[in-house]
Design an enzyme around this catalytic site. Sequence first.
Site, PDB file in Angstrom:
ATOM      1  N   LYS A  98       0.812  -1.229   0.000  1.00 56.16           N
ATOM      2  CA  LYS A  98       0.000   0.000   0.000  1.00 56.16           C
ATOM      3  C   LYS A  98       0.841   1.273   0.000  1.00 56.16           C
ATOM      4  CE  LYS A  98      -4.436  -1.666   1.344  1.00 56.16           C
ATOM      5  NZ  LYS A  98      -4.226  -3.044   1.856  1.00 56.16           N
ATOM      6  N   GLU A 120      -9.659   6.807   3.710  1.00 55.84           N
ATOM      7  CA  GLU A 120     -10.487   5.829   4.406  1.00 55.84           C
ATOM      8  C   GLU A 120      -9.606   4.638   4.733  1.00 55.84           C
ATOM      9  OE1 GLU A 120     -10.113   5.958   1.181  1.00 55.84           O
ATOM     10  OE2 GLU A 120      -9.545   3.870   0.821  1.00 55.84           O
ATOM     11  N   SER A 387       1.790  -9.866  -0.811  1.00 53.69           N
ATOM     12  CA  SER A 387       1.432  -8.440  -0.707  1.00 53.69           C
ATOM     13  C   SER A 387       1.813  -7.791   0.615  1.00 53.69           C
ATOM     14  CB  SER A 387      -0.066  -8.277  -0.966  1.00 53.69           C
ATOM     15  OG  SER A 387      -0.820  -9.120  -0.116  1.00 53.69           O
TER      16      SER A 387
HETATM   17  C1  PLP Z   1      -5.040  -4.076   1.692  1.00 53.46           C
HETATM   18  C2  PLP Z   1      -4.311  -5.316   1.446  1.00 53.46           C
HETATM   19  C3  PLP Z   1      -4.685  -6.210   0.409  1.00 53.46           C
HETATM   20  C4  PLP Z   1      -5.901  -6.017  -0.444  1.00 53.46           C
HETATM   21  O1  PLP Z   1      -5.957  -4.851  -1.205  1.00 53.46           O
HETATM   22  P1  PLP Z   1      -5.733  -4.849  -2.777  1.00 53.46           P
HETATM   23  O2  PLP Z   1      -6.096  -3.462  -3.177  1.00 53.46           O
HETATM   24  O3  PLP Z   1      -6.636  -5.874  -3.373  1.00 53.46           O
HETATM   25  O4  PLP Z   1      -4.317  -5.152  -3.027  1.00 53.46           O
HETATM   26  C5  PLP Z   1      -3.896  -7.324   0.183  1.00 53.46           C
HETATM   27  N1  PLP Z   1      -2.808  -7.587   0.943  1.00 53.46           N
HETATM   28  C6  PLP Z   1      -2.426  -6.765   1.939  1.00 53.46           C
HETATM   29  C7  PLP Z   1      -1.221  -7.126   2.736  1.00 53.46           C
HETATM   30  C8  PLP Z   1      -3.163  -5.606   2.229  1.00 53.46           C
HETATM   31  O5  PLP Z   1      -2.770  -4.812   3.229  1.00 53.46           O
END
Ligand code: PLP
Length: 407
Positions: A98, A120, A387
């Site tokens: 993010k 948000e 992610s």
């Molecule tokens: C917020 C988040 C997601 C999901 O958000 P996307 O916009 O679909 O990427 C996935 N993995 C992590 C670690 C997150 O913090």
Amino acid sequence: MQNQTPRLIHSQPNAKGWFGAYGGRFAPETLMGPLLDLEAAFYSALKSEEFKAELQQLLEEFVGRETPLTYASRLTSYCGGAKIYLKREDLTHTGAHKINNALGQILLARRMGKKRIIAETGAGQHGVATATVAARFGMECVIYMGKVDMERQAPNVQRMRLLGAKVVAVVAGTQTLKDAVSEAMRDWVTHVNESYYLLGSALGPHPYPTMVREFQKIIGEETRKQILQKEQRLPDELIACVGGGSNAIGFFYPFLDDPTVALTGVEAGGRSGQLGDHAARFSGGSLGVLQGTQTFILQDQVGQIATTHSVSAGLDYAAVGPEHAWLHDIHRANYTFVRDQEALEAFHLLARIEGIIPALESSHAIAYAIRRARELSPHQLLAVNLSGRGDKDLNTVLEEELKNGHR
Ligand SMILES: *Cc1c(COP(=O)(O)O)cnc(C)c1O
């Protein structure tokens, strides 16, 4: 496929922000002007060498890019099939992808002369990333968060406050992410001249889905370069979890025009296939408009937005980013789901055999990769976007273990 002219999938969206039948700009009249200004500022920034150079430098020195592409050798032997590589967004500053988007957008906000940042947040991850970059650039920061989410994610609320952000509890509706987005939009309408709305996923009215993709596509660009260095060829399949869709689209985008690379998005299958028990928009959703964009949405027969459930807060949302809806329509990407239990098992497995504690969101992608690797041969390559890191999820995992009667 080989003889076809390139499809130039990269040329999407059209000038009005449509990816096929998805996307667009559904917003109150007072926000149309500001959204057009934002779009103009964004495309001008993309052309500015100065903007790009500053972003690149901060990505290196503040975020810690590039992130490694790690060969998961023990997970690969465990599965006994395709070679599995992990793209390590868990190693970025603040521990998830993010920050890539938050950084790009705050540079844009500064370029537009804005001094106040609104955002948000659901689980608090986007709120923490936004509060982090706001602190870095000395901007006022207001984060809207559902009251229920604030209670569930108390450590993130504390982090945001430590970073100097004001966290506002939203008590409307179900007191979760959807209501926080509505409240942030309301704030934006009221303070539009001095405020910048920093949206956290590939969602919302145009230009947000495109802008967020552009700031996240570095994930796929690095992966492409790294896998070519390590394996001298492209992967057979990319796998990423899909909440709003930002990490997945950033990972997929640089490979869209490579027909040999399969793209798989993994949604949250939750507890069951019943409406209300999951967040698998592509298996249980239908066309609708939510919070500025037309896309696949979980809703009941009269169009009321359904409640959703996932063990991972970041995948727990009723709508999916419009570019994913389009990639699904044209069969360029496939979407599947993984249930809570299977994601939790993948969480534990990766921790034990690779020494990496993944976020519960990312654990959905890992779980699917385990299934998929077994169907493929050792000559094939899978790349999974990790992610984020799982430190934030320790309480949730502990509670789930107690529920299931483990120690
Ligand atoms: C917020 C988040 C997601 C999901 O958000 P996307 O916009 O679909 O990427 C996935 N993995 C992590 C670690 C997150 O913090």
